[in-house]
Design an enzyme around this catalytic site. Structure first.
Site, PDB file in Angstrom:
ATOM      1  N   LYS A  52      37.252  39.747  48.845  1.00  0.00           N
ATOM      2  CA  LYS A  52      36.795  38.607  48.032  1.00  0.00           C
ATOM      3  C   LYS A  52      37.914  37.580  47.877  1.00  0.00           C
ATOM      4  CE  LYS A  52      33.357  41.378  45.685  1.00  0.00           C
ATOM      5  NZ  LYS A  52      32.935  42.172  44.542  1.00  0.00           N
ATOM      6  N   GLN A  96      35.256  43.713  38.832  1.00  0.00           N
ATOM      7  CA  GLN A  96      34.866  44.553  39.968  1.00  0.00           C
ATOM      8  C   GLN A  96      34.350  45.907  39.459  1.00  0.00           C
ATOM      9  OE1 GLN A  96      34.830  43.811  43.326  1.00  0.00           O
ATOM     10  NE2 GLN A  96      33.954  45.837  43.647  1.00  0.00           N
ATOM     11  N   ASP A 119      29.370  36.236  39.172  1.00  0.00           N
ATOM     12  CA  ASP A 119      28.801  37.442  39.787  1.00  0.00           C
ATOM     13  C   ASP A 119      27.443  37.767  39.155  1.00  0.00           C
ATOM     14  OD1 ASP A 119      29.255  39.210  41.854  1.00  0.00           O
ATOM     15  OD2 ASP A 119      30.151  40.761  40.582  1.00  0.00           O
TER      16      ASP A 119
END
Ligand code: NAP
Length: 280
Positions: A52, A96, A119
């Site tokens: 990422k 994450q 996200d």
């Protein structure tokens, strides 16, 4: 011959588009940043974070990593998060997953400002997305929808069967398919007679987390297969080796949903940056 829904190539095209959009922001003297928080030393998570960060650099958005020790508390993460929420240059923030059980994951996801929730995992974003309003969506679910839309796969009026109901994947993609006028069936571990349900689907989305779980004989001839699974050994949740040939189109593993997920995180980061700096 089944069409390959090539997420890798598509993600490169999207990256190129995003790079141009970021140039318009940096040309005005702004420097958007994407903050990625990670807890502990899970090897796969560290690899995803690296991917990422590299992708973010490629499009011109500076990534900042916050790597917390396994013993970190929810409060300590929330303290960092508060600073990030208040930092104008940080346009996107993500945590994450997975994270250790002692951390209140929901509290952290819900403490990310919705305008920076690139996200798409906080409850406010989820609620708005479910209602069909403009909102950031969970990146993997959005990845699937973008593959279907860009490859012009008809969704309206089609029967979609989603296997899996996780908050990050199965549930949101089901709602997004519904919002695009598919008739959606959501299956899970307590579903009875799964093969029969899958065999009626025009679009099958597998988000189970079990290698080659969906068998070729369950797939209706001409169905579209979206395999979101990513298991050890680069294997998806569908037995693609045998199932692909009876489909009309399918996402390969690797090179399907996975690369597009990172592209979607970046796309939402660029949207957040455009809102912050270009008043879009
Ligand atoms: P998850 O949270 O473990 O959810 C799995 C879902 O599958 C659950 O809803 C579960 O049902 C259901 N399930 C389990 N066994 C089943 C069975 N025998 N029959 C029917 N349904 C069953 O997993 P996830 O996070 O959604 O991830 C799913 C897959 O996608 C994994 O392979 C993961 O690696 C992959 N993934 C890929 C990306 C990417 O970017 N490519 C991103 C995220 C995830 P219950 O709810 O009843 O337990």
């Amino acid at each position: 011959m089944a069409q390959i829904l090539d997420g890798k190539t598509l993600s490169k095209e999207i990256e190129a588009e995003l790079t141009e959009r970021v140039k318009k922001i940096t040309a005005k003297g702004h420097s958007p940043k994407l903050a990625i928080m990670i807890v502990g030393n899970d090897y796969a998570s560290q690899t995803y974070v690296k991917m990422k960060m590299n992708a973010s650099r490629r499009i011109g958005v500076e990534p900042i990593e916050f790597h917390f020790d396994e013993t970190v508390t929810t409060e300590q993460i929330l303290k960092t998060l508060k600073e990030l929420n208040n930092d104008k240059n940080v346009v996107g923030i993500m945590l994450q997953h997975p994270i250790p059980k002692h951390i209140d994951e929901r509290k952290i996801d819900d403490s990310i400002l919705p305008s920076k929730d690139v996200d798409g995992l906080n409850s406010a974003s989820f609620g708005a997305m479910a209602l069909g309003l403009t909102a950031f969506a969970p990146a993997t679910a959005l990845s699937i929808m973008t593959i279907l839309r860009r490859y012009k796969i008809q969704i309206e009026g089609k029967k979609a069967v989603v296997i899996g109901r996780s908050a990050i994947l199965g549930k949101p993609v089901s709602l997004m398919l519904l919002n695009d006028n598919a008739t959606v069936t959501i299956c899970h571990s307590k579903t009875v007679n799964l093969p029969e349900i899958v065999s009626q689907a025009d679009i099958v989305v597998a988000a189970v987390g079990k290698p080659k779980f969906v068998k070729a004989e369950w797939i209706k001839k001409g169905a579209v297969i979206i395999d979101a699974g990513y298991n050890e050994g680069n294997v998806g949740d569908v037995d693609l080796e045998h199932a692909a040939e009876s489909s009309s189109a399918y996402t390969p593993v690797p090179g399907g949903v996975g690369p597009m997920t990172i592209a979607m995180l970046l796309e939402q980061t660029v949207i957040a940056a455009e809102k912050e700096f270009l008043n879009k």
